[in-house]
Write an enzyme that holds these catalytic residues in place. Sequence first.
Site: not given
Ligand code: 5GP
Ligand code: ZN
Length: 114
Positions: A4, A7, A46, A95, A98, A100
């Site tokens: 993850c 994580c 997590h 995407t 975990h 958020h």
């Molecule tokens: P989701 O699409 O799951 O709602 O949001 C995931 C978010 O995590 C995305 O906005 C993406 O830019 C961010 N993200 C993905 N990988 C990383 C990373 O390694 N570091 C940081 N700071 N943000 C990440």
């Molecule tokens: Zn996690």
Amino acid sequence: MEDCIFCKIINKQIPSEIVYEDEEILAFKDIAPMAPVHILVVPKKHIASVMELSKEDELLVGKIYTVIQKLAKEFNVSEEGFRVITNCGEGAGQTVKHIHFHLLGGKKLSISMC
Ligand code: 5GP
Ligand code: ZN
């Protein structure tokens, strides 16, 4: 959770721009910001998604919103307004599995929510 990415950020195995940390919660800047202020607030525990939350997480989710409120003030978006988004499941664009909370602000946000 070994594979993850959040994580790994929490465990400092991957660098991130941390803006808040306590025993249970971490907040860091999104790597691909969609607004001038784009912060991700995550529980250190997590939890894969909203659908994995349990009764024992109720207080934790409340604490996350207290952190969001503090960050909104700190990043000067509390008065102009900001948005908090939690995507749940692939159809909603989650995407990272975990849970958020995206804190988005610093520009006029689209009125459309989806
Ligand atoms: P989701 O699409 O799951 O709602 O949001 C995931 C978010 O995590 C995305 O906005 C993406 O830019 C961010 N993200 C993905 N990988 C990383 C990373 O390694 N570091 C940081 N700071 N943000 C990440
Ligand atoms: Zn996690």
